[in-house]
Write a protein that holds these residues in place. Structure first.
Motif, mmCIF file in Angstrom:
data_model
loop_
_atom_site.group_PDB
_atom_site.id
_atom_site.type_symbol
_atom_site.label_atom_id
_atom_site.label_comp_id
_atom_site.label_asym_id
_atom_site.label_seq_id
_atom_site.Cartn_x
_atom_site.Cartn_y
_atom_site.Cartn_z
ATOM 1 N N HIS A 122 0.836 -1.193 0.000
ATOM 2 C CA HIS A 122 0.000 0.000 0.000
ATOM 3 C C HIS A 122 0.875 1.249 0.000
ATOM 4 C CE1 HIS A 122 0.748 1.288 4.183
ATOM 5 N NE2 HIS A 122 0.875 -0.006 4.437
ATOM 6 N N VAL A 123 0.288 2.366 -0.371
ATOM 7 C CA VAL A 123 0.935 3.676 -0.300
ATOM 8 C C VAL A 123 0.084 4.539 0.616
ATOM 9 C CG1 VAL A 123 1.670 5.726 -1.560
ATOM 10 C CG2 VAL A 123 1.908 3.469 -2.615
ATOM 11 N N MET A 124 0.555 4.774 1.829
ATOM 12 C CA MET A 124 -0.178 5.514 2.852
ATOM 13 C C MET A 124 -1.621 5.014 2.964
ATOM 14 S SD MET A 124 0.382 7.598 5.277
ATOM 15 C CE MET A 124 1.961 8.367 4.862
ATOM 16 N N GLY A 125 -1.770 3.683 2.975
ATOM 17 C CA GLY A 125 -3.074 3.049 3.158
ATOM 18 C C GLY A 125 -3.827 2.763 1.882
ATOM 19 N N VAL A 126 -3.398 3.312 0.762
ATOM 20 C CA VAL A 126 -4.058 3.055 -0.521
ATOM 21 C C VAL A 126 -3.508 1.763 -1.093
ATOM 22 C CG1 VAL A 126 -4.425 3.879 -2.868
ATOM 23 C CG2 VAL A 126 -4.471 5.489 -0.948
ATOM 24 N N PRO A 127 -4.334 0.728 -1.279
ATOM 25 C CA PRO A 127 -3.813 -0.584 -1.663
ATOM 26 C C PRO A 127 -3.427 -0.640 -3.134
ATOM 27 C CG PRO A 127 -6.196 -0.659 -1.536
ATOM 28 C CD PRO A 127 -5.789 0.706 -1.067
ATOM 29 N N GLY A 128 -2.269 -1.220 -3.395
ATOM 30 C CA GLY A 128 -1.877 -1.544 -4.761
ATOM 31 C C GLY A 128 -2.019 -3.024 -5.028
ATOM 32 N N ASP A 129 -2.041 -3.811 -3.963
ATOM 33 C CA ASP A 129 -2.188 -5.265 -4.045
ATOM 34 C C ASP A 129 -3.372 -5.653 -3.171
ATOM 35 O OD1 ASP A 129 -1.989 -8.007 -4.011
ATOM 36 O OD2 ASP A 129 0.173 -8.050 -3.644
ATOM 37 N N LEU A 130 -4.434 -6.166 -3.790
ATOM 38 C CA LEU A 130 -5.651 -6.455 -3.042
ATOM 39 C C LEU A 130 -5.597 -7.776 -2.294
ATOM 40 C CD1 LEU A 130 -8.415 -5.202 -5.507
ATOM 41 C CD2 LEU A 130 -7.087 -3.933 -3.805
ATOM 42 N N GLY A 131 -4.675 -8.655 -2.647
ATOM 43 C CA GLY A 131 -4.591 -9.951 -1.976
ATOM 44 C C GLY A 131 -4.291 -9.827 -0.494
ATOM 45 N N PRO A 132 -3.189 -9.164 -0.104
ATOM 46 C CA PRO A 132 -2.903 -9.011 1.326
ATOM 47 C C PRO A 132 -4.001 -8.262 2.078
ATOM 48 C CG PRO A 132 -0.956 -8.513 0.016
ATOM 49 C CD PRO A 132 -2.090 -8.657 -0.946
ATOM 50 N N LEU A 133 -4.643 -7.312 1.420
ATOM 51 C CA LEU A 133 -5.716 -6.574 2.074
ATOM 52 C C LEU A 133 -6.887 -7.498 2.375
ATOM 53 C CD1 LEU A 133 -7.029 -3.986 3.065
ATOM 54 C CD2 LEU A 133 -7.665 -3.459 0.700
ATOM 55 N N ALA A 134 -7.263 -8.311 1.422
ATOM 56 C CA ALA A 134 -8.367 -9.240 1.642
ATOM 57 C C ALA A 134 -8.042 -10.239 2.746
ATOM 58 C CB ALA A 134 -8.700 -9.969 0.342
ATOM 59 N N ALA A 135 -6.783 -10.718 2.788
ATOM 60 C CA ALA A 135 -6.398 -11.716 3.782
ATOM 61 C C ALA A 135 -6.312 -11.136 5.188
ATOM 62 C CB ALA A 135 -5.049 -12.333 3.399
ATOM 63 N N SER A 136 -6.099 -9.827 5.301
ATOM 64 C CA SER A 136 -5.891 -9.220 6.615
ATOM 65 C C SER A 136 -7.154 -9.133 7.456
ATOM 66 C CB SER A 136 -5.319 -7.802 6.448
ATOM 67 O OG SER A 136 -6.303 -6.924 5.903
#
Length: 493
Positions: A122-136
């Motif tokens: 991410h860049v200051m919370g803006v996700p560039g990769d949705l996989g880690p965000l979904a898993a978190s």
């Protein structure tokens, strides 16, 4: 101009400096890291320098002290390594061998009822990769389902500037703002992302937003570029014994180079005398005359000093708001903290309604502190955000109690601290409201009309330590031509 300083000698020793004969006198107002860095640049450039600090202590928001016999930072504790200014200044003033990256990386998020990993990519919370965000598990199913709209929505017009939160919410939904962007920006500015300027606070995303449509793709592109720029190096530096050692080292180097450093002396008035000289009225009744002045003070103090000679700049600076915050530093018996997560700490989104906004496991994060602590483990919490500072009204005892209650709920820490200190930073962080970049430009345009005057500090180009040092170097470079003998003769003197 001849070279007026030599390269650093033996490792760990500051550079030797000699002043230029007949050089003019510069006064630096403010003894935080920006003022000290400006004084260092000026004396290295050949000027005669006096530095005045109103408080009894140098360093501003950098403050190294101790708790339970263990050295700690009671203010800022890290310096961004991607910018070289802070590390360069540490090396120039004898602390190069004490620079140290974090020993433990990776913070968590205390949100939606439990401690969760901070998603990578991410860049200051803006996700560039949705996989880690979904898993978190940071976002709900509805929040995740909102993200793909970013790829099909028409481009969002941001004009000359826009609030970070409003722009990100328009592209990705409010959950991304409330649970990712808010805690990260809150850690830097103690501010509200729905009020902070995208252009000033996250300039790389501002540039990407102007050039493209998808915010996710912009963050992904920035992430791809970052490793090559970092070349595998650390993101942050600390200093053994505390980042608060840096201003003290700079002050010592300044004194050794001939700078007059005074604390407990406030500047009450700043006026021009004639065409070039400045007169400074001091709180102890004295008056100083200077060929050049650098104001390295917070916006309210700078506005007061500029009110007579540059009312337009004063009005601009007077409109800048500040956030107050407090740091609660606690020392525990290490044997009673074995269940703490193996991370550097965690951030807390304000939407979850807790009092603390972050906790740093300082002894885990910094190897030097872990070694120095022995059987003692140090951690700290932070409290207070712009526009929501009611919790700062608690006295120190209650501030420690509330921090402990949140730590017990977040990570199960039930031990009682063997020592605790509360450090309050009243009006400590300037808020970069929408339009801040243009405000700073207007201030500098007005100040630039006054020969021998410059400004620097956290309000202008960034609140981080390297940004403040970079601004100080810029300010010193602006006034040095008015101080050197050849330059003054060329001006007709």
């Amino acid at each position: 101009m001849s070279d007026t300083h030599t390269a650093a000698g033996a490792a760990g020793q500051p550079a030797a400096v000699t002043g230029a004969a007949g050089a003019g006198h510069a006064v630096v107002v403010g003894g935080g890291i920006a003022g000290l860095a400006a004084a260092w640049e000026l004396v290295r450039g050949g000027a005669r320098v006096t530095l005045l600090e109103a408080s009894p202590r140098l360093g501003g928001k950098l403050h190294a002290d101790e708790i339970a016999g263990v050295p700690v930072d009671l203010g800022a504790e890290s310096m961004l390594a991607r910018r070289p200014e802070a590390a360069d200044l540490a090396r120039e003033t004898g602390l190069g061998d004490d620079l140290e990256p974090p020993a433990v990386l990776g913070a968590g998020l205390w949100t939606r009822g439990r401690l969760r990993p901070m998603p990578k990519g991410h860049v200051m919370g803006v996700p560039g990769d949705l996989g880690p965000l979904a898993a978190s598990g940071v976002l709900s199913a509805a929040g995740l389902a909102r993200l793909p709209l970013d790829h099909v929505l028409p481009r969002t017009d941001i004009g000359d500037d826009v609030a970070v939160g409003h722009y990100v919410a328009a592209r990705l939904g409010h959950e991304v703002v409330d649970r990712l962007v808010e805690p990260l920006l809150g850690g830097v500015y103690a501010g509200n992302s729905y009020e902070l300027s995208l252009r000033a606070a996250v300039p790389q995303l501002y540039a990407a937003a102007r050039d493209g449509r998808s915010l996710i793709e912009a963050a992904r592109d920035l992430q791809r570029k970052a490793p090559a720029g970092d070349r595998g190096g650390p993101v942050f530096h600390g200093i053994r014994g505390g980042v608060g050692r840096l201003p003290l080292a700079v002050a010592a180097a300044c004194r050794a180079a001939g700078v007059t450093v005074e604390t407990g002396v406030a500047v009450r008035e700043l006026r021009r005398t004639g065409t070039r000289l400045w007169r400074l009225g001091l709180s102890d009744g004295r008056a100083l005359t200077a060929d050049a002045v650098v104001l390295a003070t917070p916006a309210p103090a700078t506005a007061r000093l500029l009110s007579a000679e540059s009312p337009a700049a004063a009005a601009e600076l007077g409109a800048v708001e500040y956030a107050s915050m407090a740091l609660v530093t606690m020392a525990f018996r290490r044997s009673e903290t074995l269940d703490l997560p193996q991370s550097s700490g965690f951030l807390v989104p304000p939407v979850d309604g807790h009092t603390i906004k972050a906790s740093t496991f300082s002894s885990r994060k910094w190897g030097w502190l872990d070694r120095a602590g022995g059987d003692t483990l140090v951690l700290r919490t932070s409290v207070g955000r712009h526009g929501n500072e009611a919790d700062l009204a608690w006295d120190d005892t209650d501030m420690v109690r509330i921090s402990r209650e949140d730590l017990r709920e977040a990570v199960g820490l039930r031990a009682a601290p063997i020592a605790a200190r509360v450090t309050r930073w009243e009006a400590g962080l300037p808020q970069y409201a929408v339009g801040h970049v243009d405000r700073v430009r207007r201030v500098r345009e007005q100040v630039g009309k006054l020969p021998g005057l410059a400004v620097c500090g956290a309000v202008y180009d960034g609140v981080g330590i390297p940004a403040c040092i970079g601004g100080a170097r810029r300010a010193a470079a602006e006034v040095l031509p008015t101080l050197l003998p050849g330059a003054r003769r060329g001006a007709g003197e």
